[in-house]
Write a protein that holds these residues in place. Structure first.
Motif, mmCIF file in Angstrom:
data_model
loop_
_atom_site.group_PDB
_atom_site.id
_atom_site.type_symbol
_atom_site.label_atom_id
_atom_site.label_comp_id
_atom_site.label_asym_id
_atom_site.label_seq_id
_atom_site.Cartn_x
_atom_site.Cartn_y
_atom_site.Cartn_z
ATOM 1 N N UNK A 51 0.812 -1.222 0.000
ATOM 2 C CA UNK A 51 0.000 0.000 0.000
ATOM 3 C C UNK A 51 0.844 1.269 0.000
ATOM 4 N N UNK A 52 2.136 1.128 -0.255
ATOM 5 C CA UNK A 52 3.015 2.279 -0.424
ATOM 6 C C UNK A 52 3.982 2.001 -1.564
ATOM 7 N N UNK A 53 4.410 3.056 -2.239
ATOM 8 C CA UNK A 53 5.265 2.869 -3.415
ATOM 9 C C UNK A 53 6.181 4.069 -3.600
ATOM 10 N N UNK A 54 7.478 3.797 -3.796
ATOM 11 C CA UNK A 54 8.394 4.833 -4.268
ATOM 12 C C UNK A 54 8.992 4.371 -5.587
ATOM 13 N N UNK A 55 9.161 5.320 -6.493
ATOM 14 C CA UNK A 55 9.729 5.044 -7.810
ATOM 15 C C UNK A 55 10.878 6.013 -8.071
ATOM 16 N N UNK A 60 11.698 6.959 -17.164
ATOM 17 C CA UNK A 60 10.251 6.864 -17.030
ATOM 18 C C UNK A 60 9.555 8.091 -17.610
ATOM 19 N N UNK A 61 10.236 9.234 -17.620
ATOM 20 C CA UNK A 61 9.643 10.483 -18.102
ATOM 21 C C UNK A 61 9.098 10.308 -19.527
ATOM 22 N N UNK A 62 7.963 10.987 -19.818
ATOM 23 C CA UNK A 62 7.270 12.020 -19.038
ATOM 24 C C UNK A 62 6.339 11.479 -17.964
ATOM 25 N N UNK A 63 6.237 10.149 -17.820
ATOM 26 C CA UNK A 63 5.411 9.604 -16.751
ATOM 27 C C UNK A 63 6.102 9.798 -15.400
ATOM 28 N N UNK A 64 5.321 9.621 -14.352
ATOM 29 C CA UNK A 64 5.829 9.662 -12.983
ATOM 30 C C UNK A 64 5.282 8.453 -12.232
ATOM 31 N N UNK A 75 -3.038 0.382 -6.035
ATOM 32 C CA UNK A 75 -3.722 1.552 -5.491
ATOM 33 C C UNK A 75 -3.131 1.895 -4.122
ATOM 34 N N UNK A 76 -1.926 2.425 -4.090
ATOM 35 C CA UNK A 76 -1.293 2.724 -2.806
ATOM 36 C C UNK A 76 -1.941 3.921 -2.123
ATOM 37 N N UNK A 77 -1.877 3.929 -0.795
ATOM 38 C CA UNK A 77 -2.356 5.090 -0.051
ATOM 39 C C UNK A 77 -1.230 6.038 0.298
ATOM 40 N N UNK A 78 -0.016 5.688 -0.108
ATOM 41 C CA UNK A 78 1.155 6.550 0.079
ATOM 42 C C UNK A 78 2.063 6.358 -1.128
ATOM 43 N N UNK A 79 2.552 7.485 -1.712
ATOM 44 C CA UNK A 79 3.284 7.435 -2.980
ATOM 45 C C UNK A 79 4.358 8.499 -3.004
ATOM 46 N N UNK A 80 5.519 8.167 -3.583
ATOM 47 C CA UNK A 80 6.578 9.163 -3.734
ATOM 48 C C UNK A 80 7.375 8.858 -4.994
ATOM 49 N N UNK A 81 7.713 9.918 -5.697
ATOM 50 C CA UNK A 81 8.599 9.837 -6.869
ATOM 51 C C UNK A 81 9.887 10.539 -6.473
ATOM 52 N N UNK A 82 11.013 9.822 -6.507
ATOM 53 C CA UNK A 82 12.261 10.326 -5.933
ATOM 54 C C UNK A 82 13.309 10.486 -7.033
ATOM 55 N N UNK A 83 13.525 11.706 -7.488
ATOM 56 C CA UNK A 83 14.393 11.940 -8.650
ATOM 57 C C UNK A 83 15.827 12.303 -8.272
ATOM 58 N N UNK A 84 16.425 11.579 -7.328
ATOM 59 C CA UNK A 84 17.761 11.955 -6.859
ATOM 60 C C UNK A 84 18.847 10.991 -7.337
ATOM 61 N N UNK A 85 18.583 10.280 -8.427
ATOM 62 C CA UNK A 85 19.616 9.478 -9.065
ATOM 63 C C UNK A 85 20.261 8.487 -8.125
ATOM 64 N N UNK A 86 21.600 8.571 -8.018
ATOM 65 C CA UNK A 86 22.346 7.620 -7.213
ATOM 66 C C UNK A 86 22.103 7.718 -5.725
#
Length: 389
Positions: A51-55, A60-64, A75-86
């Motif tokens: 129920x949580x997801x980080x990607x 992946x762009x232009x998708x997130x 269908x997570x209730x918590x989501x984060x997209x983390x664009x910090x590479x390494x």
């Protein structure tokens, strides 16, 4: 110094690697899907229980991460997209750990994945940032190789390091990779071969550089009691830090944000550098590995060359580093490179590392380092993981 809330009670489990390939016609979504499928299969969970997801992904762009939820039918209730590479592996864990502690999610899947079409690396470089596109490439900068050549040359001038010193790091990591079935490099590397390799951007030569590839890495974060209920082999988060845009006044990078926060990292775990059984450093280039040995307290600034001369960094050496070969000998699958150290540390601490196991390992250190600009990287992080046994 103000201590942050501890990470007590947070478990990390189910290390997943989607096998790397040099090039792929599949997109990042495909590799993310393979990673999610493997997490479900290895954990015995139903997909709906996650129920949580980080990607984390460049391609992946232009998708997130939002688009991924529909594509993967979650269908997570918590989501984060983390664009910090390494740095994204460490930062994914930190954010997921806090979500679990707060009750915002029960089980979080942390996934880093990228594809590598024949042309995708060039395209990634061209769209990496406005700074890269507008301020460096028009003047002939060749992407990361030329940037890290400047950092490496400056370090050599400042502290007397030689190419042989960096070669020791690369050679030991290749030795580790030979015991890792997921590593792309299957042949031993000698110091003579390292030294005679063709120059790429002096003083950077061929074996100082990672090989871009396609693949994915992933793991699950949950409460410790949940991991025990599910019967999952797991590790515990003993401490974690991150820092952005550290030491901005340094003309060229010779130290990273780890140095600012390392005392807090060890204090959270009630540990010292000498208590660490192995380290998984982010290794886009050997000079960055050496800087981390210093900044994380294993030797003083400028003592990195002497340190690598005095220690064997193979999995069976006296200072095991990047025990699966790191990116230098396993490959760099884009943002998934920021997760390699995490999945390898999980395998080491849960008895899944096979022939490359570090004997009696109880405490491992994993680092992150990402988002290169003209003369430095902006994101640093580290996490201490402890055996639950």
């Amino acid at each position: 110094m103000t201590r942050r809330m501890s990470y007590d009670g947070v478990a990390v489990a189910v290390p997943v690697t989607v096998p790397y390939v040099r090039y792929s016609t599949h997109g990042a979504h495909w590799f993310i899907g393979r990673a999610l499928e493997a997490l479900v299969a290895s954990s015995g969970l139903d997909k709906a229980q996650i129920d949580g997801l980080t990607i984390s992904s460049f391609s992946l762009a232009p998708d997130t991460a939002v688009g991924v939820t529909q594509h993967m039918g979650v269908s997570p209730r918590w989501l984060d997209h983390i664009p910090t590479g390494g740095a994204s592996g460490v930062m994914s864990l930190r954010r997921a750990a806090r979500a679990v502690q707060a009750g915002d999610a029960d089980i979080v899947a942390c996934i880093g994945a990228d594809t590598n079409h024949v042309e995708s690396f060039r395209q990634t470089l061209g769209s990496f940032s406005h700074f890269a596109r507008d301020a460096s490439y028009p003047y002939g900068s060749g992407g990361p190789n030329s940037i890290f050549a400047m950092i490496m040359a400056n370090y050599m001038r400042t502290y007397g390091a030689t190419r042989e010193d960096f070669g020791r790091i690369a050679v030991d990591q290749r030795t580790n990779a030979l015991q890792n079935p997921n590593a792309l490099f299957k042949k031993p590397l000698t110091l003579d071969e390292y030294m005679s390799a063709r120059p790429i951007s002096d003083p950077v030569h061929l074996f100082d550089c990672v090989m871009p590839c396609a693949g994915a890495e992933a793991f699950l974060v949950m409460r410790e009691e949940r991991a025990r209920e599910l019967g999952l082999a797991h590790v515990l988060v003993r401490g974690a830090i991150e820092r952005h845009n550290a030491y901005a006044d340094d003309p060229i990078m010779v130290r990273g944000g780890w140095r600012m926060d390392r005392d807090e990292l060890y204090a959270q775990a009630g540990a010292r550098p000498e208590d660490v059984d192995f380290i998984q450093t982010y290794d886009d280039y050997p000079v960055i590995v050496m800087i981390q040995f210093e900044d994380l307290g294993f030797c003083e600034k400028g003592e990195g060359p002497a340190f690598v001369r005095a220690h064997r960094t193979t999995f069976d050496g006296d200072f095991p580093n990047n025990t699966g070969g790191g990116q230098l000998s396993s490959g760099q699958a884009g943002a998934a490179g920021g997760f390699v150290g995490m999945t390898e540390a999980l395998r080491q601490l849960t008895g899944q590392a096979g022939a490359r196991s570090v004997r009696d390992a109880r405490l491992g250190l994993v680092t992150g380092f990402g988002m290169v600009t003209y003369d430095r990287c902006l994101c640093t992080g580290a996490v201490l993981l402890g055996s639950s046994q």
